[in-house]
Structure formats: C-alpha cells, structure tokens
Write a protein that holds these residues in place. Structure first.
Motif, mmCIF file in Angstrom:
data_model
loop_
_atom_site.group_PDB
_atom_site.id
_atom_site.type_symbol
_atom_site.label_atom_id
_atom_site.label_comp_id
_atom_site.label_asym_id
_atom_site.label_seq_id
_atom_site.Cartn_x
_atom_site.Cartn_y
_atom_site.Cartn_z
ATOM 1 N N ALA A 42 119.862 49.203 119.258
ATOM 2 C CA ALA A 42 121.552 50.231 118.005
ATOM 3 C C ALA A 42 121.491 48.522 117.003
ATOM 4 C CB ALA A 42 122.342 50.438 118.402
ATOM 5 N N LEU A 43 120.599 47.508 116.526
ATOM 6 C CA LEU A 43 121.364 46.471 115.860
ATOM 7 C C LEU A 43 120.728 46.513 114.229
ATOM 8 C CD1 LEU A 43 120.186 43.136 117.894
ATOM 9 C CD2 LEU A 43 122.855 44.425 117.685
ATOM 10 N N LEU A 44 120.072 47.447 113.975
ATOM 11 C CA LEU A 44 119.830 47.845 112.551
ATOM 12 C C LEU A 44 119.815 49.119 112.951
ATOM 13 C CD1 LEU A 44 116.116 46.705 112.473
ATOM 14 C CD2 LEU A 44 118.065 46.257 111.585
ATOM 15 N N THR A 45 120.508 50.033 111.574
ATOM 16 C CA THR A 45 121.175 51.735 111.299
ATOM 17 C C THR A 45 119.475 51.904 110.642
ATOM 18 O OG1 THR A 45 121.077 51.159 109.129
ATOM 19 C CG2 THR A 45 123.410 50.683 110.707
ATOM 20 N N PRO A 46 119.685 53.533 111.258
ATOM 21 C CA PRO A 46 118.746 54.704 110.481
ATOM 22 C C PRO A 46 118.169 54.017 109.124
ATOM 23 C CG PRO A 46 119.790 56.065 111.543
ATOM 24 C CD PRO A 46 120.373 54.648 111.384
ATOM 25 N N ALA A 47 119.540 54.023 108.242
ATOM 26 C CA ALA A 47 118.616 53.534 107.109
ATOM 27 C C ALA A 47 118.194 52.349 106.740
ATOM 28 C CB ALA A 47 119.943 53.384 106.002
ATOM 29 N N GLN A 48 118.810 51.624 107.644
ATOM 30 C CA GLN A 48 118.209 50.500 107.288
ATOM 31 C C GLN A 48 116.899 49.835 107.971
ATOM 32 O OE1 GLN A 48 120.975 47.929 109.981
ATOM 33 N NE2 GLN A 48 121.645 46.115 108.125
#
Length: 185
Positions: A57-63
């Motif tokens: 969960a450390l990166l968002t879908p957009a990232q």
C-alpha cells in the motif's frame, strides 16, 4: 576524512539526477564516537514513519501507473528482517521492503564490506545507499528515520524497461514516490 574503497558507477549510472557520492568514514571530534558516527551514517532530518506499514500500500494506483508498474502486486515476507515486502513485476521488477527492527542505515554502513559495491546518495532529502548495483539491478536503502529503512530492489527484466541501464536512478524515483505517502515520524 578517510575514504573507503568504493566502486564508482558506470557511465549509465552517472547521469542520474541524484548523483551518488562515495561513502566516507569520519571520526567523532571528542570522546568515544558512536558506531553510527564512526561509520559516517548521516542523520535523518524530518523522519517519516514506516514501521507498521503494508508495503503493498506504499504506492497509490496513480503512482504505479506513472512508474510503469502493474497494479497487481504480490505480498511477501523477508525472513532475514522478519518484515513484510511487496513485489510488482512486468518489464521491471520492483520489490519494496521494510527494515524497521534493526539499526536503520547504521546496519548498512557497518556492513558495507559485504556488498559488491556501494554508493551514498539522497532521495528527496533522505540519506540513501545504492548497494550491489549493475545496469540491470540495484538495491537501494533509504533512511526514513534513524531506526527505519525503506528497501527498494529494482531489476530490469527486458531491454525496453524504464529502468534499463539506470536501475538505481529508477529505484530513487520509486522511493521518492513512497516518501510522499509516509506520515511524519
């Protein structure tokens, strides 16, 4: 200041925005210096909290999209650190891991002779080390607090991947995105 024998990056690595510098050892100015001081470990200013995080969960879908990583991840476990990790794999293989139960960057500085090569760097103002890097793989450790480290392993699986020839630079880009999402420590 005593400079350690550190392998320099190849031509493909030297053009990264966060050009790495060599790791140095410095002695304390008075008294018996701590292990961190003897090893040249930089202090983490503005610490972030990584402990207890879910690496998937450390990166968002957009990232993930911006980084060219697939949205599907594979949770895992790093037995050496007794911590969770997460893997994204397509043209690029990225593994995010936590090291929050040991001595932070000190652990890596005092063990620097165990790496094939090592270079110091910074990611968004946070101290970092490139370890065991080549044109197709890099392990990056970023001190997010004096006792917490974000680990980013990058492998360029195919020649057309964004990380090809600059795996550590790509790892720094991934780490900078993760740092945006971590709460203050």
């Amino acid at each position: 200041m005593l400079l350690l024998g550190v392998v320099s990056c190849g031509e493909a690595m030297s053009g990264t925005p966060n050009a790495a510098s060599t790791v140095a050892t410095r002695a304390g100015s008075s008294g018996d210096p701590s292990e961190a001081e003897r090893s040249g470990v930089p202090q983490v200013r503005n610490p972030k909290r990584l402990r207890g995080s879910d690496p998937c969960a450390l990166l968002t879908p957009a990232q993930l999209t911006a980084l060219g990583l697939p949205s599907a991840s594979k949770p895992g476990y790093e037995q050496n650190f007794d911590e969770a990790q997460c893997t994204w794999s397509d043209d690029i293989r990225v593994v995010l891991g936590l090291d929050t139960k040991r001595r932070g960057l000190t652990e890596y500085y005092v063990r620097q002779k165990s790496y094939d090569n090592i270079k110091s760097s910074q990611v968004a103002g946070y101290p970092a080390l490139w370890t065991d890097f080549t044109n197709v793989r890099c392990s990056l450790v970023v001190g997010v607090a004096d006792d917490q480290v974000l680990i980013v392993h990058v492998g360029s699986i195919v020649s057309r991947s964004r990380a090809q020839g600059n795996t550590c630079g790509y790892g720094e880009t991934v780490a900078a995105e993760v740092l945006k999402n971590l709460p203050p420590g």
